[in-house]
Design a protein around this motif. Sequence first.
Motif, PDB file in Angstrom:
ATOM      1  N   GLU A 116     -71.998-103.223  -7.747  1.00  0.00           N
ATOM      2  CA  GLU A 116     -73.033-104.232  -7.941  1.00  0.00           C
ATOM      3  C   GLU A 116     -74.134-103.638  -8.801  1.00  0.00           C
ATOM      4  O   GLU A 116     -74.437-102.456  -8.706  1.00  0.00           O
ATOM      5  CB  GLU A 116     -73.602-104.648  -6.593  1.00  0.00           C
ATOM      6  CG  GLU A 116     -74.674-105.705  -6.678  1.00  0.00           C
ATOM      7  CD  GLU A 116     -75.146-106.149  -5.302  1.00  0.00           C
ATOM      8  OE1 GLU A 116     -76.250-105.732  -4.914  1.00  0.00           O
ATOM      9  OE2 GLU A 116     -74.407-106.893  -4.648  1.00  0.00           O
ATOM     10  N   ARG A 127     -77.977-105.041 -11.031  1.00  0.00           N
ATOM     11  CA  ARG A 127     -78.928-106.115 -11.319  1.00  0.00           C
ATOM     12  C   ARG A 127     -79.471-105.945 -12.724  1.00  0.00           C
ATOM     13  O   ARG A 127     -79.586-104.819 -13.213  1.00  0.00           O
ATOM     14  CB  ARG A 127     -80.091-106.045 -10.328  1.00  0.00           C
ATOM     15  CG  ARG A 127     -79.730-106.412  -8.933  1.00  0.00           C
ATOM     16  CD  ARG A 127     -80.875-106.071  -7.979  1.00  0.00           C
ATOM     17  NE  ARG A 127     -80.400-105.812  -6.639  1.00  0.00           N
ATOM     18  CZ  ARG A 127     -79.708-104.752  -6.246  1.00  0.00           C
ATOM     19  NH1 ARG A 127     -79.423-103.803  -7.080  1.00  0.00           N
ATOM     20  NH2 ARG A 127     -79.302-104.625  -5.005  1.00  0.00           N
ATOM     21  N   ASP A 187     -70.819-117.781 -12.897  1.00  0.00           N
ATOM     22  CA  ASP A 187     -71.198-117.808 -11.481  1.00  0.00           C
ATOM     23  C   ASP A 187     -70.131-117.246 -10.542  1.00  0.00           C
ATOM     24  O   ASP A 187     -70.357-117.125  -9.346  1.00  0.00           O
ATOM     25  CB  ASP A 187     -71.650-119.198 -11.038  1.00  0.00           C
ATOM     26  CG  ASP A 187     -70.644-120.286 -11.340  1.00  0.00           C
ATOM     27  OD1 ASP A 187     -69.498-119.966 -11.720  1.00  0.00           O
ATOM     28  OD2 ASP A 187     -71.008-121.461 -11.209  1.00  0.00           O
ATOM     29  N   LYS A 235     -75.198-113.992  -9.892  1.00  0.00           N
ATOM     30  CA  LYS A 235     -76.121-114.876  -9.162  1.00  0.00           C
ATOM     31  C   LYS A 235     -77.514-114.680  -9.751  1.00  0.00           C
ATOM     32  O   LYS A 235     -77.951-113.549  -9.959  1.00  0.00           O
ATOM     33  CB  LYS A 235     -76.151-114.534  -7.667  1.00  0.00           C
ATOM     34  CG  LYS A 235     -74.800-114.601  -6.988  1.00  0.00           C
ATOM     35  CD  LYS A 235     -74.270-116.010  -6.942  1.00  0.00           C
ATOM     36  CE  LYS A 235     -72.929-116.057  -6.236  1.00  0.00           C
ATOM     37  NZ  LYS A 235     -71.877-116.664  -7.000  1.00  0.00           N
ATOM     38  N   ASN A 242     -81.683-115.294  -9.462  1.00  0.00           N
ATOM     39  CA  ASN A 242     -82.745-115.552  -8.502  1.00  0.00           C
ATOM     40  C   ASN A 242     -84.073-115.126  -9.110  1.00  0.00           C
ATOM     41  O   ASN A 242     -84.347-113.938  -9.231  1.00  0.00           O
ATOM     42  CB  ASN A 242     -82.476-114.799  -7.196  1.00  0.00           C
ATOM     43  CG  ASN A 242     -83.488-115.163  -6.115  1.00  0.00           C
ATOM     44  OD1 ASN A 242     -84.299-116.065  -6.276  1.00  0.00           O
ATOM     45  ND2 ASN A 242     -83.429-114.447  -5.010  1.00  0.00           N
ATOM     46  N   TYR A 281     -80.906-111.188 -12.206  1.00  0.00           N
ATOM     47  CA  TYR A 281     -79.488-111.513 -12.139  1.00  0.00           C
ATOM     48  C   TYR A 281     -78.775-110.389 -11.400  1.00  0.00           C
ATOM     49  O   TYR A 281     -78.942-109.216 -11.725  1.00  0.00           O
ATOM     50  CB  TYR A 281     -78.907-111.675 -13.538  1.00  0.00           C
ATOM     51  CG  TYR A 281     -79.564-112.783 -14.318  1.00  0.00           C
ATOM     52  CD1 TYR A 281     -79.093-114.085 -14.241  1.00  0.00           C
ATOM     53  CD2 TYR A 281     -80.675-112.533 -15.111  1.00  0.00           C
ATOM     54  CE1 TYR A 281     -79.704-115.111 -14.946  1.00  0.00           C
ATOM     55  CE2 TYR A 281     -81.295-113.557 -15.825  1.00  0.00           C
ATOM     56  CZ  TYR A 281     -80.803-114.839 -15.729  1.00  0.00           C
ATOM     57  OH  TYR A 281     -81.408-115.849 -16.425  1.00  0.00           O
ATOM     58  N   THR A 282     -77.984-110.743 -10.385  1.00  0.00           N
ATOM     59  CA  THR A 282     -77.209-109.767  -9.622  1.00  0.00           C
ATOM     60  C   THR A 282     -75.735-109.980  -9.922  1.00  0.00           C
ATOM     61  O   THR A 282     -75.226-111.094  -9.788  1.00  0.00           O
ATOM     62  CB  THR A 282     -77.460-109.930  -8.104  1.00  0.00           C
ATOM     63  OG1 THR A 282     -78.857-109.779  -7.857  1.00  0.00           O
ATOM     64  CG2 THR A 282     -76.691-108.902  -7.308  1.00  0.00           C
ATOM     65  N   SER A 334     -71.924-108.902  -8.969  1.00  0.00           N
ATOM     66  CA  SER A 334     -71.051-108.321  -7.948  1.00  0.00           C
ATOM     67  C   SER A 334     -69.638-108.295  -8.494  1.00  0.00           C
ATOM     68  O   SER A 334     -69.063-109.343  -8.799  1.00  0.00           O
ATOM     69  CB  SER A 334     -71.089-109.152  -6.665  1.00  0.00           C
ATOM     70  OG  SER A 334     -72.402-109.190  -6.159  1.00  0.00           O
TER      71      SER A 334
END
Length: 130
Positions: free
Chosen positions: A57, A59, A75, A79, A81, A85-86, A88
Amino acid sequence: GREEGAKEGGSGEEVGGHSLLISEVVNARLEGRKLLQYRVSGELRLVSPAARPGTSEFRFRLRNAHRIEQVKVNDKFVKANDGMYTVSLPPTRDPKPLPLMKYVASGRWRPVPVYVDAEAAEAAGGGRAG
């Protein structure tokens, strides 16, 4: 006379053993020395040098995001927020490039410097590298 052209370019940054690659296409229409149209679209891709045996992971944040009109994230892996952006990533044996995001920049900004600030975290241990 009129000239139309498209130019493709890219730049990259490393994060957690992966490379982030920005590939941009610039479309411009000129009449003599006068610029009539200008549009930049780009894609942020992850390039892994080898297979990933475990999950990972990281960011990232875009600097100069106010210069972007449209953003479409993948997506399945990304993700968003509040401007962060994160990403995974599942384990994989196939280290092919993975599109993370596509964007279209505002035509008012020339050139369009989009910067990516990224940091990696190991999914299991939570350690950070940058």
